[in-house]
Design a protein around this motif. Sequence first.
Motif, PDB file in Angstrom:
ATOM      1  N   HIS A 285      64.154  55.517  31.748  1.00 43.49           N
ATOM      2  CA  HIS A 285      65.151  56.590  31.597  1.00 43.49           C
ATOM      3  C   HIS A 285      66.332  56.415  32.564  1.00 43.49           C
ATOM      4  CE1 HIS A 285      66.635  60.777  32.477  1.00 43.49           C
ATOM      5  NE2 HIS A 285      66.822  60.719  31.184  1.00 43.49           N
ATOM      6  N   LEU A 286      66.092  55.661  33.650  1.00 34.56           N
ATOM      7  CA  LEU A 286      67.180  55.434  34.612  1.00 34.56           C
ATOM      8  C   LEU A 286      68.360  54.690  33.976  1.00 34.56           C
ATOM      9  CD1 LEU A 286      65.339  54.456  37.919  1.00 34.56           C
ATOM     10  CD2 LEU A 286      66.144  56.679  37.181  1.00 34.56           C
ATOM     11  N   ALA A 287      68.086  53.988  32.866  1.00 36.63           N
ATOM     12  CA  ALA A 287      69.190  53.303  32.165  1.00 36.63           C
ATOM     13  C   ALA A 287      70.269  54.303  31.782  1.00 36.63           C
ATOM     14  CB  ALA A 287      68.654  52.609  30.920  1.00 36.63           C
ATOM     15  N   ALA A 288      69.849  55.571  31.594  1.00 34.16           N
ATOM     16  CA  ALA A 288      70.796  56.595  31.149  1.00 34.16           C
ATOM     17  C   ALA A 288      71.768  57.005  32.255  1.00 34.16           C
ATOM     18  CB  ALA A 288      70.046  57.820  30.629  1.00 34.16           C
ATOM     19  N   ILE A 289      71.452  56.691  33.500  1.00 34.01           N
ATOM     20  CA  ILE A 289      72.399  57.050  34.578  1.00 34.01           C
ATOM     21  C   ILE A 289      73.709  56.310  34.342  1.00 34.01           C
ATOM     22  CG2 ILE A 289      72.903  56.872  37.052  1.00 34.01           C
ATOM     23  CD1 ILE A 289      70.027  57.366  37.618  1.00 34.01           C
ATOM     24  N   ASN A 290      73.614  55.014  34.101  1.00 35.63           N
ATOM     25  CA  ASN A 290      74.830  54.262  33.793  1.00 35.63           C
ATOM     26  C   ASN A 290      75.307  54.556  32.383  1.00 35.63           C
ATOM     27  OD1 ASN A 290      73.785  52.474  36.136  1.00 35.63           O
ATOM     28  ND2 ASN A 290      75.881  51.820  35.737  1.00 35.63           N
TER      29      ASN A 290
ATOM     30  N   THR B  31      71.709  53.315  25.445  1.00 35.63           N
ATOM     31  CA  THR B  31      72.237  54.486  26.167  1.00 35.63           C
ATOM     32  C   THR B  31      73.743  54.342  26.401  1.00 35.63           C
ATOM     33  OG1 THR B  31      71.508  53.484  28.240  1.00 35.63           O
ATOM     34  CG2 THR B  31      70.122  55.222  27.354  1.00 35.63           C
ATOM     35  N   CYS B  32      74.200  53.098  26.585  1.00 34.68           N
ATOM     36  CA  CYS B  32      75.650  52.899  26.731  1.00 34.68           C
ATOM     37  C   CYS B  32      76.364  53.264  25.432  1.00 34.68           C
ATOM     38  CB  CYS B  32      75.973  51.458  27.123  1.00 34.68           C
ATOM     39  SG  CYS B  32      75.645  51.102  28.858  1.00 34.68           S
ATOM     40  N   GLY B  33      75.719  52.986  24.300  1.00 36.48           N
ATOM     41  CA  GLY B  33      76.292  53.380  23.001  1.00 36.48           C
ATOM     42  C   GLY B  33      76.471  54.887  22.952  1.00 36.48           C
ATOM     43  N   MET B  34      75.439  55.602  23.397  1.00 35.60           N
ATOM     44  CA  MET B  34      75.550  57.065  23.413  1.00 35.60           C
ATOM     45  C   MET B  34      76.633  57.494  24.413  1.00 35.60           C
ATOM     46  SD  MET B  34      72.619  59.902  24.190  1.00 35.60           S
ATOM     47  CE  MET B  34      72.182  60.620  22.627  1.00 35.60           C
ATOM     48  N   GLY B  35      76.692  56.781  25.542  1.00 37.13           N
ATOM     49  CA  GLY B  35      77.706  57.092  26.554  1.00 37.13           C
ATOM     50  C   GLY B  35      79.120  56.921  26.006  1.00 37.13           C
ATOM     51  N   LEU B  36      79.316  55.898  25.163  1.00 32.26           N
ATOM     52  CA  LEU B  36      80.644  55.686  24.568  1.00 32.26           C
ATOM     53  C   LEU B  36      81.019  56.871  23.667  1.00 32.26           C
ATOM     54  CD1 LEU B  36      80.470  51.867  23.706  1.00 32.26           C
ATOM     55  CD2 LEU B  36      82.026  52.939  25.339  1.00 32.26           C
ATOM     56  N   ALA B  37      80.012  57.370  22.933  1.00 35.31           N
ATOM     57  CA  ALA B  37      80.281  58.531  22.063  1.00 35.31           C
ATOM     58  C   ALA B  37      80.608  59.759  22.913  1.00 35.31           C
ATOM     59  CB  ALA B  37      79.072  58.800  21.170  1.00 35.31           C
ATOM     60  N   LEU B  38      79.830  59.973  23.979  1.00 30.14           N
ATOM     61  CA  LEU B  38      80.079  61.144  24.835  1.00 30.14           C
ATOM     62  C   LEU B  38      81.403  60.997  25.581  1.00 30.14           C
ATOM     63  CD1 LEU B  38      76.503  61.754  26.331  1.00 30.14           C
ATOM     64  CD2 LEU B  38      77.612  62.950  24.448  1.00 30.14           C
ATOM     65  N   GLY B  39      81.719  59.744  25.985  1.00 32.31           N
ATOM     66  CA  GLY B  39      82.976  59.491  26.683  1.00 32.31           C
ATOM     67  C   GLY B  39      84.159  59.818  25.796  1.00 32.31           C
TER      68      GLY B  39
ATOM     69  N   PHE C 236      65.998  59.676  16.498  1.00 34.37           N
ATOM     70  CA  PHE C 236      67.423  59.368  16.343  1.00 34.37           C
ATOM     71  C   PHE C 236      68.169  59.255  17.669  1.00 34.37           C
ATOM     72  CE2 PHE C 236      66.142  61.235  12.326  1.00 34.37           C
ATOM     73  CZ  PHE C 236      66.655  60.309  11.425  1.00 34.37           C
ATOM     74  N   ILE C 237      67.425  59.101  18.744  1.00 32.87           N
ATOM     75  CA  ILE C 237      68.101  58.991  20.048  1.00 32.87           C
ATOM     76  C   ILE C 237      67.718  57.671  20.717  1.00 32.87           C
ATOM     77  CG2 ILE C 237      68.275  61.482  20.457  1.00 32.87           C
ATOM     78  CD1 ILE C 237      65.788  61.167  22.269  1.00 32.87           C
TER      79      ILE C 237
ATOM     80  N   LEU D  63      68.521  49.160  18.953  1.00 34.89           N
ATOM     81  CA  LEU D  63      69.864  48.551  19.057  1.00 34.89           C
ATOM     82  C   LEU D  63      70.795  49.119  17.987  1.00 34.89           C
ATOM     83  CD1 LEU D  63      69.091  44.797  19.807  1.00 34.89           C
ATOM     84  CD2 LEU D  63      70.235  46.423  21.314  1.00 34.89           C
ATOM     85  N   LEU D  64      70.235  49.312  16.787  1.00 36.87           N
ATOM     86  CA  LEU D  64      71.050  49.880  15.699  1.00 36.87           C
ATOM     87  C   LEU D  64      71.477  51.306  16.030  1.00 36.87           C
ATOM     88  CD1 LEU D  64      69.226  48.599  12.483  1.00 36.87           C
ATOM     89  CD2 LEU D  64      71.502  47.980  13.305  1.00 36.87           C
ATOM     90  N   ILE D  65      70.552  52.064  16.636  1.00 35.84           N
ATOM     91  CA  ILE D  65      70.889  53.446  17.020  1.00 35.84           C
ATOM     92  C   ILE D  65      72.023  53.435  18.052  1.00 35.84           C
ATOM     93  CG2 ILE D  65      70.010  55.462  18.304  1.00 35.84           C
ATOM     94  CD1 ILE D  65      67.344  55.041  16.843  1.00 35.84           C
ATOM     95  N   GLY D  66      71.901  52.536  19.030  1.00 34.81           N
ATOM     96  CA  GLY D  66      72.956  52.422  20.045  1.00 34.81           C
ATOM     97  C   GLY D  66      74.285  52.056  19.405  1.00 34.81           C
ATOM     98  N   ALA D  67      74.232  51.118  18.458  1.00 36.77           N
ATOM     99  CA  ALA D  67      75.470  50.681  17.779  1.00 36.77           C
ATOM    100  C   ALA D  67      76.077  51.833  16.986  1.00 36.77           C
ATOM    101  CB  ALA D  67      75.160  49.503  16.858  1.00 36.77           C
ATOM    102  N   ALA D  68      75.212  52.632  16.359  1.00 38.54           N
ATOM    103  CA  ALA D  68      75.706  53.772  15.571  1.00 38.54           C
ATOM    104  C   ALA D  68      76.425  54.775  16.478  1.00 38.54           C
ATOM    105  CB  ALA D  68      74.542  54.451  14.852  1.00 38.54           C
ATOM    106  N   TYR D  69      75.852  55.037  17.653  1.00 38.96           N
ATOM    107  CA  TYR D  69      76.506  55.958  18.593  1.00 38.96           C
ATOM    108  C   TYR D  69      77.848  55.380  19.059  1.00 38.96           C
ATOM    109  CZ  TYR D  69      72.675  59.300  19.053  1.00 38.96           C
ATOM    110  OH  TYR D  69      71.756  60.270  18.800  1.00 38.96           O
ATOM    111  N   ALA D  70      77.853  54.065  19.347  1.00 39.61           N
ATOM    112  CA  ALA D  70      79.095  53.435  19.814  1.00 39.61           C
ATOM    113  C   ALA D  70      80.173  53.527  18.728  1.00 39.61           C
ATOM    114  CB  ALA D  70      78.834  51.976  20.181  1.00 39.61           C
ATOM    115  N   LEU D  71      79.757  53.307  17.474  1.00 44.62           N
ATOM    116  CA  LEU D  71      80.696  53.395  16.345  1.00 44.62           C
ATOM    117  C   LEU D  71      81.258  54.808  16.238  1.00 44.62           C
ATOM    118  CD1 LEU D  71      81.925  51.923  13.867  1.00 44.62           C
ATOM    119  CD2 LEU D  71      79.992  52.792  12.545  1.00 44.62           C
ATOM    120  N   LEU D  72      80.352  55.785  16.372  1.00 46.29           N
ATOM    121  CA  LEU D  72      80.782  57.184  16.322  1.00 46.29           C
ATOM    122  C   LEU D  72      81.815  57.443  17.421  1.00 46.29           C
ATOM    123  CD1 LEU D  72      80.279  60.118  15.224  1.00 46.29           C
ATOM    124  CD2 LEU D  72      78.587  60.357  17.045  1.00 46.29           C
ATOM    125  N   GLY D  73      81.511  56.924  18.612  1.00 45.63           N
ATOM    126  CA  GLY D  73      82.435  57.089  19.736  1.00 45.63           C
ATOM    127  C   GLY D  73      83.787  56.467  19.437  1.00 45.63           C
ATOM    128  N   PHE D  74      83.779  55.275  18.830  1.00 46.46           N
ATOM    129  CA  PHE D  74      85.036  54.588  18.530  1.00 46.46           C
ATOM    130  C   PHE D  74      85.849  55.369  17.497  1.00 46.46           C
ATOM    131  CE2 PHE D  74      87.507  51.111  16.471  1.00 46.46           C
ATOM    132  CZ  PHE D  74      88.299  50.828  17.577  1.00 46.46           C
TER     133      PHE D  74
END
Lengths: 265, 266
Positions: free
Chosen positions: B69-74, B155-163, B206-207, B236-247
């Motif tokens: 879960h610490l991966a989520a800090i970054n 988690t970085c994919g999700m971070g891109l969406a939140l960013g 889905f997370i 990896l696909l979930i992360g990519a989907a979040y990153a796409l959403l962020g973009f």
Amino acid sequence: MSERNIAIRYIRPILMSAGVLFKQQATDLFVIFTVVIQPMIVALLALWMLGDAVDDAIYIVVGSGMTGLWSGLLFNGGNSITRERWTGTLETIVGLPTAMQVIVIGKNLANVTQSMASMIACYTISSLFFGYPLVVQQPWLFAISLVFTGIAFVSFALILAPLFILNPAVRSFQNGMEFPVFLLSGFLFPILLLPNWTNPISYALPTYWAARALHITSQGLATRHELLFVWAMLLGFSALYLIMSSWIFRAVLRKARVDATLNMQ
Amino acid sequence: MRKFVFNLRLFFESARLSYIALFRWLRPGTYAASKIIMPLADIMFFTFIGIYANGVEAAPFYVIGNAMHLAAINGIYGVTMSVGGDRWEGTLPYLFGVPGSRLFTFLGRAFFHLLDGSLNVIIGLLLGWLIWQLDFSQANLLLLGAAIATATIATCGMGLALGALGLVTVNIMFINNLFFFLLLIFAGANVPIEQFPNWMQTISQFIPLTRSIAAARLIINGAHLADVQSMLLVELLIGAAYALLGFIIFRTFEYQARLRGTLEAI
């Protein structure tokens, strides 16, 4: 000093600054997260993790609520002077005829009172969503313990707030001070699980004594001798912090009035 | 080809500068408090609760879950602040004035956090080894590295969406905190997902982190690539989907901001 003078010099400014801060923070999402949502999440996890391991869910409610109290104290109480620096009102407060310490006591009072909401949040989630029957076994003793906890926390924040503004290096460790205190204070597990060498650190924390007082009174385990000892520790720490804070505040005022460097980041 | 090299340079420059901008101004103490002391205390807190509930033999379950879960800090905090920070620092007009690829610039914000986030997880697992003698003797360390990288990427994919959301809201720290702690619950770091009600189990699917945490537990117990590859691929696909959403949010924000002249409206 007459009663009227005491009211004017101390009580009124304390209540005024508490009232203002209370209103300012009532809609602050960071504060709401710290004192309501995060403790609820901790309570939720603890209920799942400890559900069968503890006899009484009130232990989890009190422990999770304590996490909110500490987080509130650390981030909101600890930053109560620093926030004035951020908003450019620090010099105005320093220049007031009312002692700065008195104003900060008012702010800390508001912070601690708001942080008590974490107990209510944890109680609600345990009772409403999980259906645990929650009874505080020794309600009067619990209430007195809660008041002593409040006094100890307000006094503790009187040390943290000026320390954070005097030395930014200490404040830089703020994020790193949250969970270690959860660990060392025995909020959700006995400190006996920790290595022995950490126990003296726990005993030196008011949060440990506060958690102990609230746990034993809520579970009906408080004996008169133990409770008196724990209360004495809480009040002793409060007195110590009040004395120490007056030295630290003197340093803050010197920085403001003599060195004129208080507002420098 | 020349354009691709230019965009690649943009990617790495953007990655390096956004990471430096986030951490360089901080004192080493702040970095240590945020990236070492807090995460380690976080792992210890939940692991001790777990030990209190289920005995010391249950420690690996909690150590692995919380270390991953610490991966989520970054992923959450770092990436979000790297993307959303442009708004607060007033550098958005420059960013949108650059002729380079938006996609490369956007993804570049997450690059160094992938490395730094993986380091967080490794430190967390080492702590488990030091304190609770977490046993890696059965583990394929290369595969474990892949699971850690997957967790960090997702988690970085999700971070891109939140960013990207941070470009349109003023309460991004509230959203960051909320998602960081929701991941702690829903990803099964401390509670087996099977214990959740059905609606929570559905969200867990889905997370990020749900599958990488499960995979890491299996790998440390001796699982092989065939046992975990589908889990890691889906994550990896979930992360990519979040990153796409962020973009998409990022580009929509850019388009709307240009159209309405609200680039720096807060």
